[in-house]
Write an enzyme that holds these catalytic residues in place. Sequence first.
Site, PDB file in Angstrom:
ATOM      1  N   ARG A  53      16.673 -29.356 -24.747  1.00  0.00           N
ATOM      2  CA  ARG A  53      17.743 -28.358 -24.798  1.00  0.00           C
ATOM      3  C   ARG A  53      19.055 -28.956 -24.317  1.00  0.00           C
ATOM      4  O   ARG A  53      20.128 -28.602 -24.807  1.00  0.00           O
ATOM      5  CB  ARG A  53      17.366 -27.154 -23.935  1.00  0.00           C
ATOM      6  CG  ARG A  53      16.258 -26.284 -24.506  1.00  0.00           C
ATOM      7  CD  ARG A  53      15.908 -25.170 -23.555  1.00  0.00           C
ATOM      8  NE  ARG A  53      15.440 -25.673 -22.273  1.00  0.00           N
ATOM      9  CZ  ARG A  53      15.270 -24.932 -21.189  1.00  0.00           C
ATOM     10  NH1 ARG A  53      15.575 -23.639 -21.227  1.00  0.00           N
ATOM     11  NH2 ARG A  53      14.829 -25.461 -20.068  1.00  0.00           N
ATOM     12  N   LEU A  90       6.210 -27.832 -24.858  1.00  0.00           N
ATOM     13  CA  LEU A  90       7.157 -26.798 -24.454  1.00  0.00           C
ATOM     14  C   LEU A  90       6.440 -25.690 -23.684  1.00  0.00           C
ATOM     15  O   LEU A  90       5.213 -25.631 -23.655  1.00  0.00           O
ATOM     16  CB  LEU A  90       7.834 -26.220 -25.704  1.00  0.00           C
ATOM     17  CG  LEU A  90       8.692 -27.191 -26.521  1.00  0.00           C
ATOM     18  CD1 LEU A  90       9.121 -26.550 -27.837  1.00  0.00           C
ATOM     19  CD2 LEU A  90       9.903 -27.647 -25.718  1.00  0.00           C
ATOM     20  N   HIS A  95       5.190 -22.441 -27.923  1.00  0.00           N
ATOM     21  CA  HIS A  95       4.231 -23.281 -28.639  1.00  0.00           C
ATOM     22  C   HIS A  95       4.047 -22.840 -30.081  1.00  0.00           C
ATOM     23  O   HIS A  95       4.061 -23.652 -31.007  1.00  0.00           O
ATOM     24  CB  HIS A  95       2.876 -23.264 -27.921  1.00  0.00           C
ATOM     25  CG  HIS A  95       2.840 -24.127 -26.716  1.00  0.00           C
ATOM     26  ND1 HIS A  95       1.731 -24.212 -25.890  1.00  0.00           N
ATOM     27  CD2 HIS A  95       3.773 -24.938 -26.156  1.00  0.00           C
ATOM     28  CE1 HIS A  95       1.975 -25.054 -24.901  1.00  0.00           C
ATOM     29  NE2 HIS A  95       3.218 -25.494 -25.034  1.00  0.00           N
ATOM     30  N   LYS A 113      -1.839 -27.132 -23.978  1.00  0.00           N
ATOM     31  CA  LYS A 113      -2.430 -25.839 -23.722  1.00  0.00           C
ATOM     32  C   LYS A 113      -1.489 -25.027 -22.826  1.00  0.00           C
ATOM     33  O   LYS A 113      -0.683 -25.624 -22.105  1.00  0.00           O
ATOM     34  CB  LYS A 113      -3.819 -26.000 -23.114  1.00  0.00           C
ATOM     35  CG  LYS A 113      -3.857 -26.525 -21.691  1.00  0.00           C
ATOM     36  CD  LYS A 113      -3.592 -27.985 -21.591  1.00  0.00           C
ATOM     37  CE  LYS A 113      -3.119 -28.336 -20.186  1.00  0.00           C
ATOM     38  NZ  LYS A 113      -2.398 -29.600 -20.122  1.00  0.00           N
ATOM     39  N   ARG A 181       6.985 -21.701 -15.044  1.00  0.00           N
ATOM     40  CA  ARG A 181       5.640 -21.139 -15.095  1.00  0.00           C
ATOM     41  C   ARG A 181       5.579 -19.721 -14.533  1.00  0.00           C
ATOM     42  O   ARG A 181       4.569 -19.036 -14.654  1.00  0.00           O
ATOM     43  CB  ARG A 181       4.666 -22.055 -14.352  1.00  0.00           C
ATOM     44  CG  ARG A 181       4.390 -23.337 -15.115  1.00  0.00           C
ATOM     45  CD  ARG A 181       3.614 -24.342 -14.295  1.00  0.00           C
ATOM     46  NE  ARG A 181       4.425 -24.937 -13.248  1.00  0.00           N
ATOM     47  CZ  ARG A 181       4.050 -26.003 -12.536  1.00  0.00           C
ATOM     48  NH1 ARG A 181       2.881 -26.560 -12.764  1.00  0.00           N
ATOM     49  NH2 ARG A 181       4.832 -26.505 -11.600  1.00  0.00           N
ATOM     50  N   ASP A 193      -1.473 -21.052 -17.155  1.00  0.00           N
ATOM     51  CA  ASP A 193      -1.059 -22.411 -16.811  1.00  0.00           C
ATOM     52  C   ASP A 193      -2.220 -23.293 -16.373  1.00  0.00           C
ATOM     53  O   ASP A 193      -2.388 -24.396 -16.881  1.00  0.00           O
ATOM     54  CB  ASP A 193      -0.004 -22.376 -15.710  1.00  0.00           C
ATOM     55  CG  ASP A 193       0.610 -23.737 -15.464  1.00  0.00           C
ATOM     56  OD1 ASP A 193       1.424 -24.181 -16.297  1.00  0.00           O
ATOM     57  OD2 ASP A 193       0.252 -24.373 -14.469  1.00  0.00           O
TER      58      ASP A 193
END
Length: 350
Positions: A53, A90, A95, A113, A181, A193
């Site tokens: 970004r 990401l 995702h 994941k 997260r 997570d």
Amino acid sequence: MAAGARTTDRGTSGAGHPPLRIGVLGAARIAPGALIAPARERTDVEVTAVAARDTAVADRFAAEHGIARVLPDYEAVVSDPDVDVVYNPLPAGLHGCWTTAALEAGKHVLCEKPFTANADEAAEVAAVAESTGLVLMEAFHYRYHALTERMLEVVRSGRIGQLRRVDAFFRARLGPASDIRWQPGLGPGSLMDIGTYPLHLMRTLAGEEPEVVSAEALTRSPGVDRTLLARLRFPSGVEGHLSSAMLARHGRGDGAEIIGTHGRMTVRGYVGPQGGSHLVVRSRHRGQERVQRASFTRHPTSYAAQLAAFVDAVQHGAEVPTGPADAVAQMRAIDACYRAAGLAPRERTP
């Protein structure tokens, strides 16, 4: 890989062809260990491009890790004709959209994941992978390590008898409140997570899809779990408990207890076996207890094994155990845990 799947026409360097060229979405902390380091040890892959970004962040990341090209944005990575594979680390809420974009652009994808934000989105992404015939693999690196293969061998061999129970946990103390997260809209929370690991391990060892009998969660902010506990039951009668925490004060680490009719297997460090792990099998035979211990720190890392499996799938059509079908089933189980705990499944990022 689906029948008739396309593989890159560039072959492998071992066959006198250039390596698979990998483009990275974002300058994620996981990328150096999970992809860049193991890629350096191979001649059939090369990390060639990155975008973030913030272009300045991407510039620094590329310079630090020897990546030749910094592209202006994620779209430039997925559409670049000089990229064969897209690595997607990401936030979970992103995702699905970027994995879909990469597949539609003709790229194979290794996606971190959790696979997507929720099961409905996972099914949509899996359908795109099926229609394109490209390789799409969820990056459950632990699944490709020798430790996990040994765990499966013990269960399938009957060494501990008929499987009765699988308990697994992953507890840590991660990140300030500003960490992504914890941010709503990016697929946050303990189960998404880190709890996704013990859930996946339980599904893998049971070889079945669970019913979520009950679950409870403690939240850090509305709808965002810091701890999630779940009781599972599998069709064969195997039961288990899942424990996931991202603000744990005690009992941190990861492990599992697998109980059969004639013994048990205790495992510690299954998530990152190369960092220190051990397995102990206690079984009964003719009235005598047998104890077997094993350590797996000298084996190839879980990330190296994962990359090898991914390359084999792209180049030779090999099947992988963490493909789209498994990913959809995993997300259904995650959504069921959230619903049982009184929380809504995560939403995809607009």
